[in-house]
Design a protein around this motif. Structure first.
Motif, PDB file in Angstrom:
ATOM      1  N   VAL A  66      82.021  66.944-121.532  1.00 23.23           N
ATOM      2  CA  VAL A  66      80.916  67.769-121.043  1.00 23.23           C
ATOM      3  C   VAL A  66      80.956  67.823-119.520  1.00 23.23           C
ATOM      4  N   VAL A  67      81.023  69.036-118.986  1.00 24.84           N
ATOM      5  CA  VAL A  67      80.945  69.223-117.539  1.00 24.84           C
ATOM      6  C   VAL A  67      79.529  69.688-117.217  1.00 24.84           C
ATOM      7  N   LEU A  68      78.868  69.006-116.303  1.00 27.32           N
ATOM      8  CA  LEU A  68      77.487  69.367-115.977  1.00 27.32           C
ATOM      9  C   LEU A  68      77.419  69.946-114.570  1.00 27.32           C
ATOM     10  N   PHE A  69      77.005  71.203-114.467  1.00 26.67           N
ATOM     11  CA  PHE A  69      76.791  71.825-113.159  1.00 26.67           C
ATOM     12  C   PHE A  69      75.432  71.398-112.620  1.00 26.67           C
ATOM     13  N   ASN A  70      75.278  71.496-111.301  1.00 30.38           N
ATOM     14  CA  ASN A  70      73.969  71.171-110.738  1.00 30.38           C
ATOM     15  C   ASN A  70      73.077  72.395-110.609  1.00 30.38           C
ATOM     16  N   GLY A  71      73.576  73.546-111.011  1.00 28.68           N
ATOM     17  CA  GLY A  71      72.755  74.755-110.955  1.00 28.68           C
ATOM     18  C   GLY A  71      73.400  75.838-111.797  1.00 28.68           C
ATOM     19  N   ASN A  72      72.846  77.032-111.765  1.00 23.69           N
ATOM     20  CA  ASN A  72      73.354  78.130-112.564  1.00 23.69           C
ATOM     21  C   ASN A  72      74.335  78.975-111.748  1.00 23.69           C
ATOM     22  N   TYR A  73      75.605  78.949-112.131  1.00 22.89           N
ATOM     23  CA  TYR A  73      76.621  79.690-111.390  1.00 22.89           C
ATOM     24  C   TYR A  73      77.202  80.852-112.184  1.00 22.89           C
ATOM     25  N   GLY A  74      76.674  81.062-113.376  1.00 17.68           N
ATOM     26  CA  GLY A  74      77.139  82.180-114.188  1.00 17.68           C
ATOM     27  C   GLY A  74      78.220  81.790-115.181  1.00 17.68           C
ATOM     28  N   GLN A  75      78.278  82.590-116.242  1.00 21.11           N
ATOM     29  CA  GLN A  75      79.176  82.315-117.365  1.00 21.11           C
ATOM     30  C   GLN A  75      80.637  82.160-116.938  1.00 21.11           C
ATOM     31  N   HIS A  76      81.089  83.044-116.028  1.00 15.27           N
ATOM     32  CA  HIS A  76      82.516  83.029-115.705  1.00 15.27           C
ATOM     33  C   HIS A  76      82.901  81.833-114.846  1.00 15.27           C
ATOM     34  N   MET A  77      81.985  81.415-113.949  1.00 11.14           N
ATOM     35  CA  MET A  77      82.241  80.201-113.177  1.00 11.14           C
ATOM     36  C   MET A  77      82.275  78.994-114.106  1.00 11.14           C
ATOM     37  N   ALA A  78      81.376  78.989-115.093  1.00 16.22           N
ATOM     38  CA  ALA A  78      81.349  77.868-116.046  1.00 16.22           C
ATOM     39  C   ALA A  78      82.688  77.787-116.796  1.00 16.22           C
ATOM     40  N   ILE A  79      83.182  78.946-117.214  1.00 15.94           N
ATOM     41  CA  ILE A  79      84.455  78.949-117.940  1.00 15.94           C
ATOM     42  C   ILE A  79      85.585  78.459-117.027  1.00 15.94           C
ATOM     43  N   LEU A  80      85.577  78.901-115.761  1.00 20.66           N
ATOM     44  CA  LEU A  80      86.625  78.457-114.833  1.00 20.66           C
ATOM     45  C   LEU A  80      86.585  76.945-114.631  1.00 20.66           C
ATOM     46  N   ALA A  81      85.365  76.399-114.505  1.00 20.61           N
ATOM     47  CA  ALA A  81      85.248  74.939-114.356  1.00 20.61           C
ATOM     48  C   ALA A  81      85.793  74.247-115.601  1.00 20.61           C
ATOM     49  N   GLY A  82      85.489  74.834-116.761  1.00 18.78           N
ATOM     50  CA  GLY A  82      86.024  74.275-118.006  1.00 18.78           C
ATOM     51  C   GLY A  82      87.541  74.314-117.997  1.00 18.78           C
ATOM     52  N   PHE A  83      88.098  75.449-117.568  1.00 22.59           N
ATOM     53  CA  PHE A  83      89.566  75.592-117.523  1.00 22.59           C
ATOM     54  C   PHE A  83      90.217  74.482-116.713  1.00 22.59           C
ATOM     55  N   SER A  84      89.615  74.162-115.554  1.00 22.00           N
ATOM     56  CA  SER A  84      90.278  73.198-114.688  1.00 22.00           C
ATOM     57  C   SER A  84      90.230  71.802-115.303  1.00 22.00           C
TER      58      SER A  84
END
Ligand code: UDP
Ligand code: MG
Length: 324
Positions: A66-84
């Protein structure tokens, strides 16, 4: 341990549907009988989603991260973070709302194994409101002409990518992007399959009309300069036209003398041209905005914590590893 499959799922305020998702996703992936991992990215949800993800991590720490962001960066940023964070040979993206049935992952993988490095998908019967289906079809067609990216169904996230594509995406630092299109530009051997589409299991769509318009601008201006070039061409055309008009009016002035008839026609033409100019300025603004965000060079997203099992030396600890 080699991982065959990584599944990346962005989560934004999905508490109503998460349990249903877990209940279907894990059995569907277990049935594939390969080494898989699921990377959930919590995109700054303000509901109980992060707590539910943490619970699920405790239940299945062997395959869950589980990757937890500290704010809302949008669906595509979330997917990119997942990719890395992914390690799998094949990476599949999925929506959390069960509109993409997890059982379809099997078909995506079968297609990938035929030697493709990008498998897109086309929804057999789209289960969204009529206006959305229609508007997105029209936008699809326009985008295909402008960007040369062939996606029959751009709004659909159920897609599989090869490791080569993911590694290239991880090297990009684009701020506002559209993941399937970015991936398509790197794919050597892309294809598409037809998949089922279901109604949202619970909760409501996170996309307003405004964010849909934004997304489509990103999709066009992020992948093509043609709109700008189109305006230069239009500018040339209009200059010739107005030069001709000027000559014509000048000639009339000498032949018939001064006149006021036709003033309104002129107004109409002027207003039309003003509209064209405003649109052109706005379009230039789109690109300038992208450049501005890029040169500002802020982090694209901020990861607060990552819940995952200790990888080395032996995967025994259940303690989450924090980094970020
Ligand atoms: N999502 C996200 N961040 C956002 C908006 C959406 O991570 O800012 C996620 C959402 O949780 C879902 C997926 O992106 O898993 C698609 O969102 P949604 O189903 O609302 O979009 P639609 O199906 O209406 O296009
Ligand atoms: Mg959805």
């Amino acid at each position: 341990m080699k991982i065959d499959l990584s599944v990346v799922i962005p989560i934004y305020n999905e508490e109503a549907g998460l349990i249903k998702l877990f209940d279907r996703l894990y059995p569907a992936l277990d049935a594939l009988e390969l080494n898989y991992e699921i990377v959930f990215v919590n995109d700054g949800s303000r509901d109980r989603s992060p707590a539910m993800l943490a619970d699920q991590f405790r239940l299945r720490p062997d395959v869950t991260r589980v990757v937890l962001f500290n704010g809302n960066y949008g669906q595509h940023m979330a997917i990119l973070a997942g990719f890395s964070e992914t390690r799998g040979e094949i990476v599949v993206t999925l929506d959390a709302d069960l509109q993409n049935p997890p059982e379809e992952v099997r078909n995506l993988i079968a297609k990938m194994r035929e030697g493709y490095d990008y498998v897109g998908s086309i929804r057999r019967e789209r289960q969204d409101s009529a206006w959305r289906t229609y508007a997105s079809r029209a936008m699809n067609r326009l985008r295909e002409k402008i960007t040369r990216i062939q996606m029959t169904d751009q709004g659909n996230m159920l897609r599989a990518y090869g490791r080569n594509v993911i590694d290239l995406i991880n090297q990009c630092s684009e701020v506002n992007t559209f993941v399937p299109a970015l991936a398509y530009t790197f794919a050597r051997h892309p294809t598409e399959i037809v998949v089922e589409h279901e109604e949202r299991a619970a909760g409501e769509s996170k996309y307003s009309l405004y964010s849909l318009i934004r997304l489509n601008f990103d999709l066009v201006t992020g992948f093509s300069l043609m709109p700008l070039q189109f305006f230069s061409l239009l500018g040339i055309g209009l200059s010739f036209f107005s030069a001709a008009l000027f000559v014509l009016l000048l000639a009339r002035r000498f032949v018939f003398g001064a006149e006021v008839e036709g003033v309104f026609t002129l107004f109409a033409i002027t207003f039309f041209l003003m509209g064209v100019i405003l649109f052109g300025i706005g379009l230039v603004g789109e690109y300038v905005g992208r450049i501005y965000e890029q040169v500002r060079g802020r982090p694209r997203y901020v990861v607060q914590a990552i819940l995952q099992q200790e990888r080395s030396p032996a995967p025994t600890s259940l303690d989450p590893v924090f980094k970020g």
